[in-house]
Design a protein around this motif. Structure first.
Motif, short mmCIF file in Angstrom:
data_model
loop_
_atom_site.label_atom_id
_atom_site.label_comp_id
_atom_site.label_asym_id
_atom_site.label_seq_id
_atom_site.Cartn_x
_atom_site.Cartn_y
_atom_site.Cartn_z
N ALA A 212 0.83 -1.21 0.00
CA ALA A 212 0.00 0.00 0.00
C ALA A 212 0.86 1.26 0.00
O ALA A 212 0.57 2.24 -0.70
N LEU A 213 1.94 1.25 0.78
CA LEU A 213 2.82 2.42 0.83
C LEU A 213 3.53 2.64 -0.51
O LEU A 213 3.68 3.79 -0.96
N ARG A 214 3.98 1.54 -1.15
CA ARG A 214 4.62 1.68 -2.47
C ARG A 214 3.64 2.20 -3.50
O ARG A 214 3.94 3.08 -4.31
N GLN A 215 2.42 1.63 -3.47
CA GLN A 215 1.39 2.05 -4.42
C GLN A 215 0.99 3.50 -4.18
O GLN A 215 0.75 4.26 -5.12
N ASN A 216 0.94 3.88 -2.91
CA ASN A 216 0.60 5.26 -2.55
C ASN A 216 1.65 6.23 -3.09
O ASN A 216 1.31 7.29 -3.63
N LEU A 219 1.20 6.51 -6.88
CA LEU A 219 0.05 7.35 -7.21
C LEU A 219 0.35 8.82 -6.93
O LEU A 219 -0.11 9.71 -7.65
N ARG A 220 1.11 9.07 -5.86
CA ARG A 220 1.46 10.46 -5.54
C ARG A 220 2.28 11.08 -6.68
O ARG A 220 2.03 12.21 -7.10
N ARG A 221 3.25 10.30 -7.18
CA ARG A 221 4.06 10.81 -8.30
C ARG A 221 3.20 10.98 -9.56
O ARG A 221 3.35 11.96 -10.29
N ASP A 222 2.28 10.02 -9.80
CA ASP A 222 1.39 10.13 -10.96
C ASP A 222 0.52 11.38 -10.87
O ASP A 222 0.33 12.09 -11.88
N ILE A 223 0.01 11.66 -9.67
CA ILE A 223 -0.86 12.83 -9.49
C ILE A 223 -0.08 14.12 -9.71
O ILE A 223 -0.56 15.06 -10.35
N GLU A 224 1.16 14.17 -9.21
CA GLU A 224 2.02 15.35 -9.44
C GLU A 224 2.25 15.56 -10.93
O GLU A 224 2.18 16.69 -11.44
N ARG A 225 2.57 14.45 -11.64
CA ARG A 225 2.83 14.54 -13.08
C ARG A 225 1.58 15.00 -13.83
O ARG A 225 1.64 15.85 -14.72
N ARG A 276 -8.28 11.21 -15.18
CA ARG A 276 -7.25 10.30 -14.69
C ARG A 276 -6.75 10.75 -13.32
O ARG A 276 -6.47 9.92 -12.43
N ARG A 277 -6.61 12.05 -13.14
CA ARG A 277 -6.15 12.59 -11.85
C ARG A 277 -7.14 12.27 -10.74
O ARG A 277 -6.76 11.84 -9.63
N GLN A 278 -8.43 12.47 -11.01
CA GLN A 278 -9.46 12.17 -10.01
C GLN A 278 -9.49 10.68 -9.67
O GLN A 278 -9.68 10.29 -8.52
N SER A 279 -9.31 9.83 -10.70
CA SER A 279 -9.27 8.38 -10.48
C SER A 279 -8.10 8.00 -9.58
O SER A 279 -8.23 7.18 -8.66
N ALA A 280 -6.92 8.60 -9.84
CA ALA A 280 -5.74 8.33 -9.02
C ALA A 280 -5.96 8.80 -7.59
O ALA A 280 -5.57 8.12 -6.62
N LEU A 281 -6.59 9.96 -7.42
CA LEU A 281 -6.88 10.48 -6.08
C LEU A 281 -7.81 9.54 -5.31
O LEU A 281 -7.63 9.30 -4.11
N LYS A 282 -8.81 9.01 -6.02
CA LYS A 282 -9.76 8.10 -5.38
C LYS A 282 -9.06 6.81 -4.94
O LYS A 282 -9.31 6.30 -3.85
N GLN A 283 -8.18 6.27 -5.80
CA GLN A 283 -7.42 5.07 -5.44
C GLN A 283 -6.54 5.35 -4.22
O GLN A 283 -6.44 4.55 -3.30
N LYS A 284 -5.90 6.51 -4.23
CA LYS A 284 -4.97 6.87 -3.16
C LYS A 284 -5.70 7.03 -1.83
O LYS A 284 -5.18 6.67 -0.77
#
Length: 492
Positions: A212-216, A219-225, A276-284
């Motif tokens: 979970a921490l690795r995936q988080n 996702l954090r890097r994906d959201i920044e990008r 895509r950003r909203q989807s990543a935020l929801k997963q996170k």
């Protein structure tokens, strides 16, 4: 075999700010040997009380099982133990009672002694035996190992491993491993049931948290990008849209249709990026809901002018005609973490009291370094009353540091407003440990500090002691803790 089905269970104590359980649903089997784990204050004992029907709740608990709770109050402690056991299980034959006591390594003579004269360990074993003699009962066993020495814990663990049909609340890792086959875990956001012993559940938990921490982080890097891309796309779209109303350098008018089409294309891309950003935020958002935050603790002991802190030579302690311990000898040097081990009644607490300077009847030689400052954690927590602020002031410790340590030990801020008398057993122990970590001292003397304290905090305290290597003398019956922490073990 029968089932216990919990459906949409919601419960809060009257006047409480938040729910202990909220829409919890799970199913357990009455043939299981179930270990119930979770951090202090998460509702383990409360759940057992709900099964016993002691509180009103919303939702449903569906079962035909009959529950019995351990420990329970003995109405007349002056009665002979045989009468106490007989009142709990009136249908049990004398040979059955003797058999159960024998399995728990309890001598038959306890049956003919008043219950009040039994040690903590003997009482716990007698009450456990009496409950298992009752037919068709599903036992709810709440922290049976507190005050039991290591040998007694091993015996009770072997006894329970041969039984079936119980829920066991315990924070002793080795004890749980010895006698459970399923784990019911009260987590931060939900309740889970898993097959296996404590160690297998813990390993799985660590793997899940690591993933979970690795995936988080991913996702954090994906959201920044995506945020950066969305900003660039928006700026580009605005610049293109503005060119519709101007002219090119050549003086030719801009093609508004082409530019509008290009701007719309940019807008469409921006919307896709935002989706895509909203989807990543929801997963996170759901990833870390069950990751336990365990922050590092600190301890800063004062420097002593010598490496020789204390020494006991041929120490014997008496209480009237009763001998607490005989001919005990050991030395405590700088950085030693000395574990006092032995059965209940072997004089461990008496030695701690003697080292602290209490007036006891003893023979032998006791040396204590001059001006030796001791920070003490007692077994007993019943004296705790009033607010945390008043307690910190009375103990002369820094309130901000004291509350910061409690926060790191998983105290919610709302807990700071409650009376100490209303804290759970584990929370009271954490208050005493936090006070000790705040105190200016040369040596920590801790007497069974981990009674009622949850596994997460035990491991957190272990890591603290291994990192800072303070000088300590302690009594603790958690075998895993002693193995990890002690640099010297004194057997009484």
């Amino acid at each position: 075999m029968s089932l216990i089905r919990v459906e949409n269970l919601t419960f809060a104590y009257e006047g409480a700010y938040d729910n202990i359980f909220e829409n919890a649903s799970f199913t357990i089997d009455t043939d299981w040997k179930l270990g119930l784990v979770g951090r202090n204050g998460r509702g383990k004992t409360t759940f057992l009380r709900l099964l016993m029907g002691e509180h009103k709740y919303s939702g449903r608990i569906v079962t035909d099982a009959r529950f019995e709770y351990f420990p329970f109050e003995v109405a007349d402690t002056q009665s002979l133990t045989a009468h106490v056991i007989g009142s709990v299980c009136p249908g049990a034959a004398d040979w059955q009672i003797r058999r159960e006591l024998s399995l728990l390594s309890v001598s038959e003579d306890v049956l003919y002694r008043p219950f009040c004269t039994l040690s903590h360990g003997e009482r716990a074993k007698a009450l456990l035996a009496s409950l298992f003699l009752r037919e068709s009962c599903f036992l709810l066993i709440d922290e049976p190992t507190n005050h039991l020495d290591m040998r007694a814990r091993r015996i009770v663990g072997e006894y329970l491993s041969a039984k079936r049909g119980f829920i066991l609340v315990s924070h002793d890792r080795a004890f749980l491993d010895s006698c459970v086959d399923h784990i019911l875990s009260i987590n931060r956001a939900d309740i889970e049931v898993q097959k296996g012993n404590f160690s297998s559940w813990w390993d799985n938990r660590l793997m899940r948290e690591s993933f979970a921490l690795r995936q988080n982080e991913k996702l954090r890097r994906d959201i920044e990008r995506l945020n950066e891309t969305a900003k660039r796309t928006s700026d580009w779209s605005d610049r293109v849209e503005k060119t519709k109303h101007g002219t090119r350098n050549s003086g030719v008018k801009a093609d508004k249709g082409y530019i509008g089409h290009k701007a719309a294309k940019m807008m469409k891309r921006a919307k896709a990026i935002e989706a895509r950003r909203q989807s990543a935020l929801k997963q996170k958002e759901g990833l870390l809901q069950n990751v336990e935050s365990v922050e590092k603790l600190k301890i800063a002991q004062m420097e002593l002018h010598t490496d020789r802190f204390a020494e006991l030579r041929d120490i014997s302690i008496r209480y009237g005609d009763k001998v607490a311990c005989e001919r005990v000898s050991f030395e405590i040097g700088r950085g030693d973490r000395v574990a006092l081990c032995g059965g209940n009644g072997s004089g461990k607490t008496s030695i701690l009291r003697l080292l602290r300077g209490e007036e006891l009847d003893y023979t032998g030689t006791l040396y204590r370094a001059s001006r030796l400052a001791i920070s003490y954690v007692p077994q007993d927590t019943s004296f705790l009353r009033g607010s945390l602020t008043d307690f910190a002031r009375e103990c002369g410790v820094d309130e901000t540091l004291f509350l910061t340590i409690l926060r790191k030990l998983d105290f919610p801020r709302i807990q700071f407003e409650k009376d100490l008398a209303d804290f759970s057993g584990g929370q009271k122990k954490k208050v005493l440990i936090a006070r000790s970590l705040c105190e200016q001292a040369h040596i920590a003397v801790w007497d069974e500090p981990l009674n009622f304290v949850d596994v997460f905090s035990r491991i957190q305290i272990e890591e603290l002691l291994l990192e800072y290597a303070p000088t300590m003398l302690f009594v603790e019956h958690d075998s895993a803790f002693c193995e990890h922490i002690a640099t010297k073990i004194i057997e009484l």
